[in-house]
Scaffold this motif. Structure first.
Motif: not given
Length: 269
Positions: A87-89, A113-114, A215-216, A221
């Motif tokens: 998933q892209w933020l 994410r991550g 964090s998300g 992020a």
């Protein structure tokens, strides 16, 4: 037959993030200084046509390069499965209020994410990025350089925007009046993501904000990813690891600066 790879598409996630951030930055820069209609989002927050157009440009890049990935955008919300493994933020314009009144202290954020992340400074000509392991900066016409945190500037950005969920027990705003803070540091207030990128780049000693789990967040992020990859010390405002039960953020260039700020926050509680 083997899959045909478009040579014009980014080859890895870091390059996707960079391309997306640059596409958004191009939109932000091109619309700067125009009279832009505001879309009220409540609680004093708003978006402009530049926010929406920049997000579309970023999502178009991600869709072309990673068609099966999900995207969570500040303006467009969720695209694809919310629980997707990838998933892209996207925060297309961090510092909308600055931008709307003619200030250039803004940033464009794209983060997997991550994983990889990129923060573009539309007016500074820089893109801060990480592949999830190392952090670098890319400037037009120059080779990529490493981000090297340092606390020598003694400048600390403190987010003064409400809400303050840790109040009254702990208020980041009160840090500015703490005697030890006044003696050791100098306060600054700037775009959230630029502040975090500048901590990673050694232009700020630290960044402090209250809040919940950041964090998300599309707002935080990318900046958090940069700081971690650069080797900064990153925790919640209470010193605990970031996560679902997290509270705010303290990102510092080194352990000494981080520990000193936490001690001030705790003594002010």
């Amino acid at each position: 037959m083997p899959a045909v790879i478009d040579p014009h598409l980014p080859a890895d996630d870091a390059e996707v993030a960079i391309a997306g951030a640059r596409a958004g930055a191009d939109v932000v820069r091109s619309r700067y200084g125009r009279r832009l209609e505001r879309v009220d989002k409540g609680d004093g927050d708003f978006a402009t046509a530049a926010d929406v157009a920049a997000e579309k440009a970023i999502v178009d890049v991600i869709r072309a390069a990673r068609p099966h990935d999900a995207v969570l955008g500040e303006e467009g919300g969720q695209r694809g499965a919310a629980g997707a493994r990838r998933q892209w933020l996207v925060d297309p314009l961090c510092g909308t209020l600055n931008y709307a009144v003619g200030s250039m202290l803004v940033a464009v954020n794209v983060a997997l994410r991550g994983g990889a992340a990129a923060v573009a400074d539309p007016f500074g000509g820089e893109v801060f990025f990480t592949d999830g392991r190392i952090a670098r900066v890319r400037r037009d016409g120059a080779a990529d350089g490493p981000l090297v945190p340092t606390s020598t500037s003694r400048l600390v950005d403190v987010n003064l925007d409400p809400p303050f969920p840790s109040a009254p027990g702990l208020r980041a705003v009160e840090l500015l009046a703490h005697p030890d803070f006044v003696e050791r540091f100098r306060p600054r207030v700037v775009s959230t993501t630029l502040a975090l990128a500048w901590v990673a780049a050694g232009r700020r000693a630290a960044y402090v904000t209250d809040g919940g789990d950041l964090s998300g967040s599309v707002h935080f992020a990318a900046g958090i990813a940069l700081c971690r990859a650069a080797g900064c010390v990153v925790t919640g405002i209470d010193g605990a690891p970031l996560g679902e039960a997290g509270r705010g953020l303290v990102a510092a260039a080194d352990a000494g600066t981080h520990g000193l700020l936490l001690s001030m926050l705790r003594r002010g509680a």
